[in-house]
Design an enzyme around this catalytic site. Sequence first.
Site, PDB file in Angstrom:
ATOM      1  N   LEU A   1       0.813  -1.115   0.149  1.00 38.45           N
ATOM      2  CA  LEU A   1      -0.089  -0.182   0.150  1.00 38.45           C
ATOM      3  C   LEU A   1       0.778   1.137  -0.093  1.00 38.45           C
ATOM      4  O   LEU A   1       1.793   0.968   0.417  1.00 38.45           O
ATOM      5  CB  LEU A   1      -1.062  -0.213   1.305  1.00 38.45           C
ATOM      6  CG  LEU A   1      -1.838  -1.035   1.333  1.00 38.45           C
ATOM      7  CD1 LEU A   1      -2.545  -1.151   2.586  1.00 38.45           C
ATOM      8  CD2 LEU A   1      -2.634  -1.358  -0.058  1.00 38.45           C
TER       9      LEU A   1
ATOM     10  N   HIS B   1      -3.614   4.386  -2.315  1.00 39.47           N
ATOM     11  CA  HIS B   1      -4.666   3.451  -1.607  1.00 39.47           C
ATOM     12  C   HIS B   1      -5.143   4.271  -0.262  1.00 39.47           C
ATOM     13  O   HIS B   1      -6.317   4.107  -0.076  1.00 39.47           O
ATOM     14  CB  HIS B   1      -3.924   2.135  -0.790  1.00 39.47           C
ATOM     15  CG  HIS B   1      -3.493   1.402  -2.192  1.00 39.47           C
ATOM     16  ND1 HIS B   1      -1.986   1.008  -2.303  1.00 39.47           N
ATOM     17  CD2 HIS B   1      -4.063   0.376  -2.927  1.00 39.47           C
ATOM     18  CE1 HIS B   1      -1.875   0.488  -3.176  1.00 39.47           C
ATOM     19  NE2 HIS B   1      -2.972  -0.132  -3.722  1.00 39.47           N
TER      20      HIS B   1
ATOM     21  N   GLY C   1      -8.819   3.373  -8.067  1.00 39.45           N
ATOM     22  CA  GLY C   1      -7.947   4.621  -8.348  1.00 39.45           C
ATOM     23  C   GLY C   1      -8.153   4.669  -9.864  1.00 39.45           C
ATOM     24  O   GLY C   1      -8.508   3.909 -10.748  1.00 39.45           O
TER      25      GLY C   1
END
Length: 278
Positions: free
Chosen positions: A31, A35, A145
């Site tokens: 991550l 994130h 995303g």
Amino acid sequence: MKIIRETSELQKVLSCEGNGTTGFVPTMGALHDGHISLVKKCRTECNVTVVSIFVNPTQFNDPDDLKNYPRTPEKDIELLDKAGVDILFMPEIGEIYPEEDTRVFSFGQLDTVMEGERRPGHFNGVAQIVSKLFDIVQPDRAYFGEKDFQQLAIIRALVRKLGYDIEIIGCPIKRDSDGLALSSRNALLTPEQRAAAPDIYKTMRDAVGLKDKKTVAELCKWVTDRINENPQLEVEYFTIVDSLTLQPVSDWNEEGEKYGCIAVSTGNVRLIDNMKFS
Ligand code: PAF
């Protein structure tokens, strides 16, 4: 933060959460701030935030890519706990695929271009895992995303196709201070590759400023040539596409929003990025 590894336990815990909205952020771990920005948005919009970490083998068309994919579970847990996540779902492979998933999805023209063309089976694997996770978590909203521009379009199509009542929320690309789009794969870059990589963003940004002076074809060539001048970088594709159909656009006057989408390889690492052109 509750860390849960089994589907049955996750569903038991979620059923005790009451009537509020459940937000879901699926990830493959390793991550970064991108994130965490999804988690933050999810937390402001939902009562319960569920994050999953699962490196999904079915979406890797290259076994070496799967083997080398960065894995940082302890750091991920710390980051998610700090970010205020309620539930982290970290299943083992047998929990998700007790038997082989043989489902084949078709997304028409959406998955025949760009990443779909270069990574055969990739989006089928993404559809398999995302639909399985949606079935397990049954969220009201799910956050993805915009860096994975094509993936986002395909997940929206998947939701329409399978009739999920889930709102898909795209979240803006997060970049390092030098412009490089954050990606778990950035951790695999050598110092030389990392130093070269911001050229991708900088060149696309400069290209946006040139779009009134060049045709689409001229601009695509300009971007490709300029990035390829850097010996560390090799453009796989740069294409201007319609944001809904993902089909290449050949004229700036065509209707619809247009995005420049790019994939660049540097050593064994592929970097993707995109930017709105009009
Ligand atoms: O974007 C990713 O990290 C993955 O493709 C996803 C959506 C978590 C599915 O494995």
